[in-house]
Structures are given as structure tokens and as C-alpha cells.
Design a protein around this motif. Structure first.
Motif, PDB file in Angstrom:
ATOM      1  N   UNK A  14       1.021  -1.300   0.030  1.00 32.06           N
ATOM      2  CA  UNK A  14      -0.086   0.093   0.048  1.00 32.06           C
ATOM      3  C   UNK A  14       0.619   1.451  -0.132  1.00 32.06           C
ATOM      4  N   UNK A  15       1.834   1.192   0.808  1.00 36.33           N
ATOM      5  CA  UNK A  15       2.776   2.420   1.055  1.00 36.33           C
ATOM      6  C   UNK A  15       3.647   2.604  -0.382  1.00 36.33           C
ATOM      7  N   UNK A  16       3.772   1.263  -1.073  1.00 36.46           N
ATOM      8  CA  UNK A  16       4.554   1.595  -2.283  1.00 36.46           C
ATOM      9  C   UNK A  16       3.627   2.126  -3.591  1.00 36.46           C
ATOM     10  N   UNK A  17       2.223   1.689  -3.325  1.00 34.05           N
ATOM     11  CA  UNK A  17       1.485   2.403  -4.456  1.00 34.05           C
ATOM     12  C   UNK A  17       1.218   4.001  -4.131  1.00 34.05           C
ATOM     13  N   UNK A  18       0.968   4.108  -2.830  1.00 32.25           N
ATOM     14  CA  UNK A  18       1.171   5.777  -2.451  1.00 32.25           C
ATOM     15  C   UNK A  18       2.348   6.490  -3.097  1.00 32.25           C
ATOM     16  N   UNK A  66       3.938  10.313  -9.399  1.00 27.59           N
ATOM     17  CA  UNK A  66       3.301  10.583 -10.578  1.00 27.59           C
ATOM     18  C   UNK A  66       2.685  12.029 -10.503  1.00 27.59           C
ATOM     19  N   UNK A  67       1.824  12.245  -9.360  1.00 28.88           N
ATOM     20  CA  UNK A  67       1.082  13.489  -9.403  1.00 28.88           C
ATOM     21  C   UNK A  67       2.206  14.556  -9.187  1.00 28.88           C
ATOM     22  N   UNK A  68       3.496  14.289  -8.845  1.00 30.98           N
ATOM     23  CA  UNK A  68       4.387  15.376  -8.630  1.00 30.98           C
ATOM     24  C   UNK A  68       4.904  15.682 -10.050  1.00 30.98           C
ATOM     25  N   UNK A  69       4.994  14.555 -10.826  1.00 30.53           N
ATOM     26  CA  UNK A  69       5.523  14.780 -12.166  1.00 30.53           C
ATOM     27  C   UNK A  69       4.564  15.637 -12.943  1.00 30.53           C
TER      28      UNK A  69
END
Length: 301
Positions: free
Chosen positions: A1-5, A11-14
Motif C-alpha cells: 500500500x505504501x508502495x502504491x501511494x 506521478x502526481x508530482x511529475x
């Protein structure tokens, strides 16, 4: 879960970073366009982005700017050409008109003989005819250069037209002791043209040659690169490469020829008619020889 977040955060930052640079790029384009329009600056957009679409947009805008720049340059050239044409026409109208007025004033004098009156009348008539010729040529050229002026194009035997015009000019060449070398194929050559316009083109070219040729004229008609080529050449040691470049311009004549030899419109009329017949005309000077090349579309018999 932490990996997905973590992946989602990356991705959001990019995406946020990319959006930021895209917005900065759009803002930069907007500011540059405002600067170009308000300050009349002559420059293109400069931009560097990761977005290919924004780069493509900037390139298209630059193309529009270049087209606008070229259009402005063409407009300025057209206005300058018009002013020069008016100036040249005013000069060429003033010369015979002033002469006519002068001789009319002479005719009003009481102490002139009948012979002098006849001489002055003859000169005034000659000047009036040259003025009429200039006006007719200018009127014809204005018609030819108008967008709605069309020719009735059809299949024309250029051999026949060339030979007929040559015969009509034969006496003119002989009177000036000009030797004419003619190279015309035996087989008939057909082109896309209008008969009267083609006659006028050849007649004007030969008339120009009669006026300025020194001793020999070469006329060659042949097929070259699937086009019909008519070449007329004569030696003229006084002409320069610049003369060849401008020889088809309206009212253009070398300094030595600004006399009663012509109006300076004959070759401009030739160029206009050749282009209306979907042909091409050029000139060059090689070893003091002026060469004029007319190219026409060939019709296979």
C-alpha cells in the motif's frame, strides 16, 4: 500500500511539475506575442519545452509570423513599385508633352515661314504619336496584369507564328544590316497559347532586338525538358547583369536607351502575356550576349 501511494505521489508530482512548465511556456508565448504585436517587433517566438504539442504550436505561430512579415515586405515592395511606375510614367509623358507644347508655341510666332511651320507640325505629330504609343502600351499592360484578364488558350502551331512574324520583321532587320540566324525544327511544334498574344510576344521580342542588336541575331526554337523553348540572342556590349535582371520591369531601360527608341513597356507586356499563357520567360547575359528564353507547355501531336 505504501508502495502504491509512493508511486502515485511521484506521478502526481511529475504531472504537477509538467503542468507548471506547460503553463509557464504558454505564459511565455502569450507575453512574446503581446510584445511582438504592441511594439511591432520583428522576431520569432523562442521556447523550449518538454511538450511536443506546445513546441509544434510555437512553430506554427512562427510560420504565421513569417508569412505576415513576407506579406508586409511584399506590400512595401508593391507600393514602391507603384510609386516608381507613376514617377517613370510621369517622366515619359512629360517629355513628348513638353515638346508638343513647345512646337505649338513656335507655330504661333509671326516671323516663321511656311516650311518651318510644316517642320514644326511634323515634329509635334511625331511626339504626339509617341505619346499615344506610351498610353496604349500602359493601358494594355494594366489590362494584362489585372486578375480578371483571361486569354483563350488553345493548341497553336508556334513554328507557323514565328515564321510569319519573322517575315513581317525581315525588312526591319535588313534596314539595319542585321544578320539573322534561324534554327527552327522541320516538324511542327504545338503549344498551349493564344494566337494574337503569342504574335504580340514574338513581335515585341523581335522589335526589341531590331532596336538594340549590333550585327547578328540568333533565333532558336526547340523542345527541351518536355517544354518548348524559344531563345532569342543578340550581342549588346553595353548591357550589364543588372540590366538582364530588370529587363522585364515596367519602364525599365538602360540609361543609354532612354530616348525615342521605346516606352520601356514592351518587354513588361511580353512577360505578362507569357505568364498568362502559363509559360515562363527569363533573361541572362553571357559573353556580352543578351539571351531571352521563353518556355511554353508542349502539346504532343
Amino acid at each position: 500500500m505504501i508502495y502504491i501511494i509512493a508511486v502515485l505521489l511521484i506521478i502526481v508530482t511529475f504531472l504537477i511539475t509538467r503542468l507548471f512548465y506547460v503553463e509557464r511556456g504558454v505564459e511565455s508565448i502569450t507575453k512574446q506575442l503581446i510584445d511582438i504585436n504592441e511594439n511591432k517587433r520583428d522576431k520569432k517566438l523562442t521556447i523550449g519545452l518538454l511538450s511536443k504539442r506546445i513546441e509544434a504550436l510555437a512553430e506554427e505561430i512562427n510560420r504565421i509570423i513569417q508569412v505576415k512579415k513576407q506579406s508586409k515586405a511584399n506590400k512595401i515592395k508593391s507600393e514602391n513599385d507603384l510609386r516608381q511606375t507613376i514617377a517613370n510614367m510621369s517622366h515619359d509623358l512629360r517629355t513628348p508633352l513638353t515638346s508638343i507644347i513647345g512646337y505649338i508655341q513656335f507655330l504661333k510666332l509671326d516671323n516663321i515661314s511656311e516650311d518651318e511651320k510644316k517642320e514644326y507640325l511634323d515634329i509635334a505629330e511625331q511626339r504626339a504619336k509617341s505619346l499615344e504609343c506610351l498610353l496604349n502600351d500602359f493601358y494594355e499592360l494594366s489590362l494584362i496584369e489585372s486578375l480578371d484578364y483571361e486569354l483563350y488558350l488553345q493548341k497553336i502551331n508556334i513554328n507557323k507564328i514565328l515564321q510569319e512574324v519573322m517575315l513581317s520583321k525581315y525588312a526591319d532587320f535588313m534596314n539595319r544590316d542585321i544578320r539573322v540566324n534561324i534554327e527552327i525544327p522541320k516538324e511542327n511544334i504545338y503549344i498551349v497559347a493564344e494566337e494574337k498574344s503569342l504574335e504580340r510576344v514574338i513581335e515585341n521580342l523581335l522589335s526589341n532586338t531590331v532596336k538594340y542588336a549590333k550585327d547578328t541575331v540568333d533565333i532558336c526554337l526547340k523542345i527541351e525538358n518536355n517544354m518548348v523553348l524559344l531563345r532569342i540572342s543578340n550581342i549588346d556590349k553595353d548591357l550589364t547583369l543588372d540590366d538582364a535582371k530588370h529587363i522585364f520591369d515596367r519602364f525599365y531601360m538602360a540609361d543609354k536607351t532612354r530616348s525615342d527608341k521605346g516606352t520601356g513597356l514592351g518587354l513588361a507586356i511580353v512577360k505578362g502575356l507569357v505568364q498568362k499563357m502559363n509559360g515562363d520567360i527569363t533573361a541572362d547575359i553571357i559573353d556580352k550576349t543578351l539571351n531571352i528564353y521563353c518556355k511554353f507547355q508542349i502539346i504532343k501531336s
